[in-house]
Design a protein around this motif. Structure first.
Motif, short mmCIF file in Angstrom:
data_model
loop_
_atom_site.label_atom_id
_atom_site.label_comp_id
_atom_site.label_asym_id
_atom_site.label_seq_id
_atom_site.Cartn_x
_atom_site.Cartn_y
_atom_site.Cartn_z
N HIS A 4 0.87 -1.17 0.00
CA HIS A 4 0.00 0.00 0.00
C HIS A 4 0.90 1.22 0.00
CE1 HIS A 4 -3.02 2.94 1.12
NE2 HIS A 4 -2.27 3.28 2.16
N LYS A 5 0.89 1.98 -1.08
CA LYS A 5 1.78 3.12 -1.23
C LYS A 5 1.31 4.29 -0.37
CE LYS A 5 4.79 3.70 -3.61
NZ LYS A 5 6.25 3.56 -3.31
N GLY A 6 2.27 4.87 0.35
CA GLY A 6 1.99 6.04 1.15
C GLY A 6 2.56 7.30 0.52
N GLU A 7 2.50 8.39 1.26
CA GLU A 7 3.02 9.66 0.76
C GLU A 7 4.54 9.66 0.71
OE1 GLU A 7 1.33 12.53 3.38
OE2 GLU A 7 -0.69 12.34 2.54
N ASP A 9 8.32 7.05 0.92
CA ASP A 9 8.83 5.70 0.65
C ASP A 9 9.21 4.97 1.93
OD1 ASP A 9 8.56 5.91 -2.10
OD2 ASP A 9 10.56 6.76 -2.37
N ARG A 10 9.19 5.64 3.07
CA ARG A 10 9.51 4.98 4.34
C ARG A 10 8.46 3.91 4.61
NH1 ARG A 10 14.48 5.61 4.67
NH2 ARG A 10 14.25 4.58 6.71
N GLU A 11 8.90 2.74 5.07
CA GLU A 11 8.01 1.59 5.12
C GLU A 11 7.72 1.08 6.52
OE1 GLU A 11 9.05 -1.65 2.58
OE2 GLU A 11 9.01 -0.42 0.76
N PHE A 12 6.52 0.55 6.65
CA PHE A 12 6.07 -0.21 7.82
C PHE A 12 5.84 -1.62 7.30
CE2 PHE A 12 3.63 0.50 11.99
CZ PHE A 12 3.66 -0.83 12.35
N LEU A 13 6.64 -2.57 7.78
CA LEU A 13 6.58 -3.96 7.31
C LEU A 13 5.71 -4.79 8.24
CD1 LEU A 13 7.70 -6.26 5.44
CD2 LEU A 13 9.55 -6.50 7.11
N LEU A 14 4.76 -5.53 7.67
CA LEU A 14 3.91 -6.43 8.43
C LEU A 14 3.97 -7.80 7.76
CD1 LEU A 14 1.18 -3.76 8.58
CD2 LEU A 14 1.94 -4.89 10.67
N THR A 15 4.35 -8.80 8.53
CA THR A 15 4.59 -10.11 7.91
C THR A 15 4.06 -11.24 8.79
OG1 THR A 15 6.32 -11.59 7.07
CG2 THR A 15 6.93 -10.13 8.89
N LEU A 37 -6.43 -6.31 7.48
CA LEU A 37 -5.75 -5.03 7.69
C LEU A 37 -5.33 -4.42 6.35
CD1 LEU A 37 -4.81 -3.41 10.23
CD2 LEU A 37 -2.57 -4.43 9.89
N ALA A 38 -4.81 -5.24 5.45
CA ALA A 38 -4.40 -4.75 4.13
C ALA A 38 -5.61 -4.24 3.36
CB ALA A 38 -3.71 -5.87 3.36
N ARG A 39 -6.72 -4.94 3.44
CA ARG A 39 -7.93 -4.49 2.75
C ARG A 39 -8.38 -3.13 3.26
NH1 ARG A 39 -13.59 -6.86 4.44
NH2 ARG A 39 -13.12 -5.31 6.05
N ASP A 40 -8.38 -2.97 4.59
CA ASP A 40 -8.85 -1.71 5.17
C ASP A 40 -7.87 -0.56 4.88
OD1 ASP A 40 -11.02 -3.11 6.05
OD2 ASP A 40 -10.36 -3.23 8.14
N LEU A 41 -6.57 -0.83 4.95
CA LEU A 41 -5.59 0.22 4.68
C LEU A 41 -5.63 0.67 3.22
CD1 LEU A 41 -2.24 -0.58 6.56
CD2 LEU A 41 -3.77 1.35 6.91
N SER A 42 -6.09 -0.19 2.33
CA SER A 42 -6.11 0.16 0.91
C SER A 42 -7.01 1.35 0.64
CB SER A 42 -6.57 -1.05 0.07
OG SER A 42 -7.95 -1.32 0.29
N TYR A 48 3.08 6.58 5.71
CA TYR A 48 4.00 5.47 5.45
C TYR A 48 3.49 4.59 4.31
CZ TYR A 48 6.79 6.33 9.65
OH TYR A 48 7.63 6.88 10.58
N THR A 49 4.44 3.92 3.66
CA THR A 49 4.11 2.83 2.75
C THR A 49 4.07 1.55 3.58
OG1 THR A 49 5.03 3.85 0.76
CG2 THR A 49 5.01 1.44 0.84
N TYR A 50 3.03 0.75 3.38
CA TYR A 50 2.84 -0.48 4.16
C TYR A 50 3.09 -1.68 3.26
CZ TYR A 50 1.15 2.43 7.87
OH TYR A 50 1.08 3.39 8.86
#
Length: 270
Positions: A4-7, A9-15, A37-42, A48-50
């Motif tokens: 999920h692209k943010g404003e 390029d700094r990233e929050f990684l969820l795995t 979570l990915a669906r809702d963040l979309s 941040y980019t997730y």
């Protein structure tokens, strides 16, 4: 992988790992939670980019790290998610750094929401994929979030880890904690008191009046006083919440109100 692209390029990684497909808590619960979570963040506009990573344990993380050595420099926060559907904990295992932003945010949230039930563990080189992301060659700020810790419940790695073992309310609570962690990462900033020599008079600025009739007015006023006192440019809102023993949400709301009334600026921009 889903990004999920943010404003920025700094990233929050969820795995989460996908190599235990027959077990509900370990780890279909992690798959379900991150998918939701990915669906809702979309639908959100985020700073941040997730990056959501679904991979087999150990070998999946190692392969991703090997293929993305340049990209890992962009990861500011990270969480490994597993065993998030049972009634234990919740539990957070700190990153190798011990005091990374995500370590502090998760400790703050777990203590605020669950008090003495929350378990905070120091990093160790044994566990899930956090040990790969935290290996010395990468040393990423990645912690492990669970409810019951792996290998501590009788159902672990048995056929008893089925849908009867996990409950919707525990999944929902895990979801809220992750969303709250994302909210802290997205909204944290460092305030600077623009009138630091003595306590500014709040009444004539309408700040006490704005709280009239609110049963929590005293608590909100105390949050404003804490923010004003600690806003010397050295602490972000999370640091103020930690020092004051207040929830991040209360501190953030107080800071926004003070900023609207011209009492706070953003450190480095004043």
């Amino acid at each position: 992988e889903y990004v999920h692209k943010g404003e920025t390029d700094r990233e929050f990684l969820l795995t989460t790992h996908i190599c235990h497909p027959s077990m509900a808590n370990d780890n279909c619960s992690g798959l379900a939670l991150l998918t939701l979570l990915a669906r809702d963040l979309s639908h959100w506009r985020t700073r941040y980019t997730y990056r959501f990573l679904f991979a087999p344990g150990t070998i999946g993380a190692l392969c991703w790290l090997a293929a993305n050595e340049d990209r890992v420099k962009l990861v500011d926060h990270g969480l490994v998610i597993s065993c998030v559907g049972d009634g234990g904990g919740p539990t957070y295992k700190r990153s190798r750094r011990r005091d990374a932003f995500i370590d502090r945010a998760m400790a703050h949230l777990l203590r605020s929401a669950h008090g003495e039930k929350a378990r905070l563990l120091d990093f160790s080189p044994y566990g899930y994929d956090e040990r790969q992301f935290c290996s010395p060659g990468f040393d990423l700020p990645v912690g492990l979030f669970q409810r019951s810790s792996f290998a501590t419940f009788p159902e672990y790695h048995t056929s008893a880890d089925d849908l009867d073992f996990i409950r919707p309310e525990h999944l929902a609570d895990s979801y809220r904690l992750l969303m709250d962690a994302i909210d802290i990462a997205e909204t944290d900033w460092t305030p600077l008191n623009l009138f630091p020599k003595g306590e500014p008079q709040l009444g004539r600025r309408g700040l006490y009046g704005a709280l009239g009739g609110d049963k929590s007015a005293a608590a909100k006023a105390m949050a404003m006083l804490w923010v004003l006192n600690l806003a010397d440019g050295s602490r972000s809102l999370l640091g103020i919440a930690e020092r004051a023993g207040l929830s991040f949400g209360d501190v953030a709301a107080a800071a926004d109100l003070l900023r609207e009334h011209g009492l706070l600026g953003v450190a480095g921009q004043v």
